[in-house]
Design an enzyme around this catalytic site. Structure first.
Site, PDB file in Angstrom:
ATOM      1  N   ASP A   1      -7.171 -15.797   2.677  1.00  0.00           N
ATOM      2  CA  ASP A   1      -8.540 -16.302   2.882  1.00  0.00           C
ATOM      3  C   ASP A   1      -9.413 -15.998   1.672  1.00  0.00           C
ATOM      4  O   ASP A   1     -10.262 -16.807   1.290  1.00  0.00           O
ATOM      5  CB  ASP A   1      -9.165 -15.693   4.141  1.00  0.00           C
ATOM      6  CG  ASP A   1      -8.893 -16.557   5.365  1.00  0.00           C
ATOM      7  OD1 ASP A   1      -7.970 -17.392   5.293  1.00  0.00           O
ATOM      8  OD2 ASP A   1      -9.588 -16.402   6.384  1.00  0.00           O
TER       9      ASP A   1
ATOM     10  N   ASP B   1      -2.955 -12.098   5.397  1.00  0.00           N
ATOM     11  CA  ASP B   1      -4.001 -12.800   6.151  1.00  0.00           C
ATOM     12  C   ASP B   1      -5.322 -12.710   5.392  1.00  0.00           C
ATOM     13  O   ASP B   1      -6.033 -13.703   5.184  1.00  0.00           O
ATOM     14  CB  ASP B   1      -4.119 -12.122   7.532  1.00  0.00           C
ATOM     15  CG  ASP B   1      -4.968 -12.916   8.498  1.00  0.00           C
ATOM     16  OD1 ASP B   1      -5.426 -14.009   8.116  1.00  0.00           O
ATOM     17  OD2 ASP B   1      -5.166 -12.451   9.632  1.00  0.00           O
TER      18      ASP B   1
ATOM     19  N   LYS C   1       0.897  -1.156   0.000  1.00  0.00           N
ATOM     20  CA  LYS C   1       0.000   0.000   0.000  1.00  0.00           C
ATOM     21  C   LYS C   1       0.939   1.209   0.000  1.00  0.00           C
ATOM     22  O   LYS C   1       0.927   2.046   0.908  1.00  0.00           O
ATOM     23  CB  LYS C   1      -0.898  -0.076   1.256  1.00  0.00           C
ATOM     24  CG  LYS C   1      -1.979   0.956   1.337  1.00  0.00           C
ATOM     25  CD  LYS C   1      -3.151   0.706   0.408  1.00  0.00           C
ATOM     26  CE  LYS C   1      -4.153   1.838   0.485  1.00  0.00           C
ATOM     27  NZ  LYS C   1      -5.116   1.853  -0.619  1.00  0.00           N
TER      28      LYS C   1
ATOM     29  N   ASP D   1      -5.554  -3.104  -2.402  1.00  0.00           N
ATOM     30  CA  ASP D   1      -6.984  -3.015  -2.733  1.00  0.00           C
ATOM     31  C   ASP D   1      -7.246  -3.498  -4.157  1.00  0.00           C
ATOM     32  O   ASP D   1      -8.212  -4.223  -4.428  1.00  0.00           O
ATOM     33  CB  ASP D   1      -7.531  -1.596  -2.511  1.00  0.00           C
ATOM     34  CG  ASP D   1      -6.502  -0.500  -2.720  1.00  0.00           C
ATOM     35  OD1 ASP D   1      -5.349  -0.825  -3.056  1.00  0.00           O
ATOM     36  OD2 ASP D   1      -6.845   0.683  -2.570  1.00  0.00           O
TER      37      ASP D   1
END
Ligand code: NAD
Length: 362
Positions: free
Chosen positions: A251, A247, A191, A223
């Site tokens: 997922d 993390d 980022k 993003d």
């Protein structure tokens, strides 16, 4: 060859799926002439019940001495009391920290036979075969100060995001090494438009990239990465991200496949360079699945593919790893389905039948 493996099955479906992983490992041993010395111990809730702690020092020693650790899952409603002084999950957190398992590797592959079982459109999933690497021991989850305090204007919470050059470099190196052995493309997530740690991350990635001229390095903002993982997942091959971003992205990537029961993971304490073995812990990404535990219907594929990762990264048995992965595909091609991936769950395969069939295909 001979290897020492520490087996920590844990709670819920952990022991059920790890038993099938061990079955496959033993078949690999007999087919290829290797000896796997397995030592078992308790971890998580069962360890709290028996010994009062989720991970005993002697279990930690056993894990430290082994060539690799095969881990099931820990936790469950029985140990969920928020007031409890010890929690099963502390077992896995302690072991990750103590063994310095800094790189979590999660391969995400959509099996062609299971495309229809995913929540996403089949067209989007065609050709998805990627590895997401998450930095596991640094960043926001560990750095200090970390606190909550009352001020005159109400409560304030503080977490600290800190990364050193060395921490960034070692996990990126894992990414470059894997990319080199796969399609030669590495996506580094950050980022950098907002965060200082991300600007450092991008700088380290660019500098390290000069050592890997054969790998095409791409920087992507987190993003945008999250969006493209769903819109065009097949464009990715190896993705590497810091702890918090990783993390979430790991997922998200898991959702691309049909079931949690299919995805393995490796957590490495060393960089797996060509021809060198890295110490590591191998576990399915799923938890203890209390809703199906004890019924013999859990999908053992994530555990079996975790064994394949262990053969590849910690034991240096590349051919054996590929043979296990092919055996899994063959069982799926044959139509074997546990209830989580079956069109008709009532006529599905059991955990043991799936494990035995995969072992028999080796
Ligand atoms: P979970 O992964 O255990 O289960 C989520 C859903 O996926 C459930 O419906 C479950 O039945 C299904 N599922 C998971 N693995 C499956 C398999 N192999 N085959 C078929 N279906 C499968 O997640 P949860 O329900 O959020 O957590 C349950 C417990 O596990 C909690 O105590 C949690 O803390 C723990 N947990 C442990 C780990 C770990 O040990 N690394 C990881 C995640 C969750």
């Amino acid at each position: 060859m001979e290897f020492d493996i520490a087996v920590l099955s844990g709670d819920g479906i952990g022991p059920e799926v790890i038993a099938e992983g061990v079955k496959v490992l033993e078949k690999v041993g007999s087919r290829f002439g290797h000896r796997f010395h397995l030592t078992y111990d308790d971890v998580g809730g069962i360890a709290i019940d028996k010994h009062g702690v989720p991970l005993r020092p002697e279990t930690m020693e056993m894990a430290r001495d082994a060539d690799a650790v095969l881990f099931g899952a820990v936790g469950g409603p029985k140990w969920d009391d928020p007031k409890a002084g010890v929690r099963p999950e502390d077992g896995i957190l302690e072991i990750r920290k103590a063994l310095s398992l800094f790189a979590n590797i999660r391969p995400v592959k959509v099996f062609p036979d299971l495309v229809e079982s995913s929540v996403l459109k089949p067209g989007v999933l065609h050709g998805v075969d990627m590895v997401v690497i998450r930095e596991l021991t640094g960043g926001l989850y560990y750095a200090l100060p970390k606190n909550r305090r009352r001020t005159r204007r109400g409560w304030t919470g503080v977490d600290t995001l800190r990364y050193s050059q060395a921490e960034i470099e070692r996990v990126l190196r894992v990414g470059f090494e894997l990319a080199r052995r796969r399609s030669g493309k590495l996506t580094s997530v950050d980022k950098a438009n907002v965060l200082e740690t991300s600007r450092l991350w991008r700088q380290v990635a660019t500098e390290l990239g000069e050592e890997y001229p054969d790998v095409e390095l791409e920087h992507i903002l987190v993003d945008n990465c999250a969006m493209q993982l769903i819109q065009r997942p097949s464009r990715f091959d190896v993705i590497v991200a810091e702890n918090t971003f990783g993390d979430i992205l790991t997922d998200e990537a898991a959702v691309l496949t049909a079931s949690m029961g299919l995805l393995p993971s490796a957590s490495l304490a060393e960089i797996p360079t060509e021809g060198r073995r890295a110490r590591g812990l191998y576990e399915p990404i799923h938890g203890t699945a209390p809703d199906i535990a004890g019924r013999g219907i859990a999908n053992p594929i994530a555990a079996i593919l975790s064994v394949a990762l262990m053969l590849r990264y910690s034991l240096g048995l590349t051919e054996e790893a590929a043979v296990v992965e092919q055996a899994v595909e063959a069982a799926l091609d044959e139509g074997l389905r546990t209830p989580d991936i079956a069109a008709q769950p009532e006529s599905a395969t059991t955990t043991t039948q799936m494990g035995e069939r995969i072992a028999s295909r080796l």
